[in-house]
Design an enzyme around this catalytic site. Structure first.
Site, PDB file in Angstrom:
ATOM      1  N   VAL A  10       0.855  -1.189   0.000  1.00  0.00           N
ATOM      2  CA  VAL A  10       0.000   0.000   0.000  1.00  0.00           C
ATOM      3  C   VAL A  10       0.889   1.236   0.000  1.00  0.00           C
ATOM      4  CG1 VAL A  10      -1.615   1.362   1.413  1.00  0.00           C
ATOM      5  CG2 VAL A  10      -1.987  -1.087   1.072  1.00  0.00           C
ATOM      6  N   PRO A  13       1.322   8.482   1.519  1.00  0.00           N
ATOM      7  CA  PRO A  13       2.003   9.769   1.390  1.00  0.00           C
ATOM      8  C   PRO A  13       2.834  10.031   2.647  1.00  0.00           C
ATOM      9  CG  PRO A  13      -0.301   9.952   0.755  1.00  0.00           C
ATOM     10  CD  PRO A  13      -0.140   8.620   1.414  1.00  0.00           C
ATOM     11  N   ALA A  14       4.132  10.264   2.481  1.00  0.00           N
ATOM     12  CA  ALA A  14       5.041  10.308   3.620  1.00  0.00           C
ATOM     13  C   ALA A  14       4.716  11.426   4.598  1.00  0.00           C
ATOM     14  CB  ALA A  14       6.478  10.459   3.122  1.00  0.00           C
ATOM     15  N   LEU A  15       4.304  12.568   4.094  1.00  0.00           N
ATOM     16  CA  LEU A  15       3.979  13.700   4.957  1.00  0.00           C
ATOM     17  C   LEU A  15       2.476  13.734   5.182  1.00  0.00           C
ATOM     18  CD1 LEU A  15       5.306  16.124   6.406  1.00  0.00           C
ATOM     19  CD2 LEU A  15       4.739  17.498   4.400  1.00  0.00           C
ATOM     20  N   GLY A  16       2.084  13.513   6.427  1.00  0.00           N
ATOM     21  CA  GLY A  16       0.668  13.528   6.761  1.00  0.00           C
ATOM     22  C   GLY A  16       0.304  14.774   7.538  1.00  0.00           C
ATOM     23  N   GLY A  18      -1.712  16.082  10.842  1.00  0.00           N
ATOM     24  CA  GLY A  18      -2.256  15.607  12.103  1.00  0.00           C
ATOM     25  C   GLY A  18      -3.257  16.565  12.718  1.00  0.00           C
ATOM     26  N   ASP A  43      -4.213  12.192   9.507  1.00  0.00           N
ATOM     27  CA  ASP A  43      -4.087  11.297  10.664  1.00  0.00           C
ATOM     28  C   ASP A  43      -4.946  11.810  11.812  1.00  0.00           C
ATOM     29  OD1 ASP A  43      -2.594   9.232  12.392  1.00  0.00           O
ATOM     30  OD2 ASP A  43      -2.192  11.107  13.458  1.00  0.00           O
ATOM     31  N   TYR A  48      -9.169  11.656  19.882  1.00  0.00           N
ATOM     32  CA  TYR A  48      -9.073  13.083  19.595  1.00  0.00           C
ATOM     33  C   TYR A  48     -10.445  13.760  19.584  1.00  0.00           C
ATOM     34  CZ  TYR A  48      -4.378  11.921  17.772  1.00  0.00           C
ATOM     35  OH  TYR A  48      -3.087  11.469  17.617  1.00  0.00           O
ATOM     36  N   LYS A  73      -6.989   5.736  14.793  1.00  0.00           N
ATOM     37  CA  LYS A  73      -6.463   4.856  15.840  1.00  0.00           C
ATOM     38  C   LYS A  73      -7.571   4.386  16.772  1.00  0.00           C
ATOM     39  CE  LYS A  73      -2.555   8.052  15.885  1.00  0.00           C
ATOM     40  NZ  LYS A  73      -3.330   9.173  15.308  1.00  0.00           N
ATOM     41  N   HIS A 106      -3.665   2.549  19.332  1.00  0.00           N
ATOM     42  CA  HIS A 106      -3.106   3.827  19.768  1.00  0.00           C
ATOM     43  C   HIS A 106      -1.916   3.669  20.713  1.00  0.00           C
ATOM     44  CE1 HIS A 106      -4.389   8.261  20.087  1.00  0.00           C
ATOM     45  NE2 HIS A 106      -3.117   8.164  20.420  1.00  0.00           N
TER      46      HIS A 106
END
Length: 294
Positions: A10, A13-16, A18, A43, A48, A73, A106
């Protein structure tokens, strides 16, 4: 955007982007802003309290669902096999989607690890059923990983842990790499306001003179340098902000490259002191938190 291939092929994308500690009333607009500047990875987490607003922000953005990588999570109070299956239903319902791209545990419930194992087995079922595209964990130390791997079948695709220049957790990153698990950094720029009470005397990473010098040399901010440091070392990073200008700055990290010397200077800043809670410390109060149904 740099993408990373997880151990089940899968693409992530490396930069998420948050949304930890983003109040629900500002989360929708923050997600819209992030997607408008180019983020394609969001993310969030059940604890949250803003999964619904994340989903609304994605819908309002006009970006097709298939183009946005959604990660969330399961909170510890929903650990256990049936409980974790239901946690997926709650999360997917709030986000307004039928499938999650990445679902992770989590934290390790160190004092109730049998429930942690059962919850992960539920994630394996969700993966087999196509309800999630990848599964993983968060805040797992090497000994947690060893026990998990010894009692389950699917190697986690991701381990999301605290990583920033002042706390690099090399032993955890090494264990992740040995098992083909992607290390994903929460608090990637060392945010000092995340956990009041944990290390109140700690220094702000953003003010570090070495990082300031490297940033000046590249015409970038210290935050941008730290994010680039993560990406060049093959990690996924999840910066967080609700400020549109800061959101855009944090994404503007693909037009420069740190030298090997830069990376070595940043690596040398590690203090070995975490900002957040120790994953091995039992905290029974976590299990009293009820994640709402809707």
């Amino acid at each position: 955007m740099i993408t990373l291939t997880l151990n089940n092929n899968v693409e992530l994308p490396a930069l998420g982007f948050g949304v930890f500690q983003s109040a629900p009333e500002v989360t929708t607009q923050a997600v819209e802003s992030a997607l408008s500047v180019g983020y394609r990875h969001i993310d969030t987490a059940a604890i949250y309290g803003n999964e619904r607003e994340v989903g609304e922000g994605i819908r309002r953005s006009g970006i097709p669902r298939d183009d946005v990588f959604i990660e969330t999570k399961v909170w510890v109070s929903d650990y256990g096999y049936d409980e974790a299956l239901h946690a997926f239903d709650k999360a997917a319902g709030k986000l307004g989607v039928e499938q999650l791209d990445l679902l992770i545990l989590h934290q390790p419930a160190t004092d109730r690890f049998e429930k942690t194992i059962a919850a992960y087995k539920a994630l394996e079922t969700l993966l087999a059923d196509g309800k999630v595209r990848a599964i993983g964990v968060s805040n797992f130390m090497p000994h947690h990983l060893e026990r998990l791997l010894g009692e389950t079948s699917v190697v986690p695709a991701v381990n999301q842990i605290e990583v920033h220049p002042y706390f690099t957790q090399p032993e955890v990153q090494k264990a992740d790499a040995e098992h083909g698990i992607l290390t994903q950094a929460w608090s990637p720029i060392g945010g000092i306001t995340f956990y009041p009470g944990f290390g109140d005397e700690r220094r702000n990473v953003m003010d570090d003179p070495t990082l300031q010098r490297v940033a000046a040399e590249h015409g970038k901010t210290a935050a941008q340098v730290m994010l680039r440091w993560h990406l060049q070392q093959g990690r996924s990073a999840i910066p967080k902000s609700t400020n549109p200008e800061r959101i855009a700055q944090n994404f503007d990290v693909f037009d420069f490259e740190l030298s090997a010397e830069d990376i070595a200077r940043i690596d040398a800043l590690d203090t070995g002191v975490r900002n957040g809670p120790d994953p091995d410390t039992p905290r029974p109060e976590r299990f009293a938190i009820v994640i709402p149904e809707a």
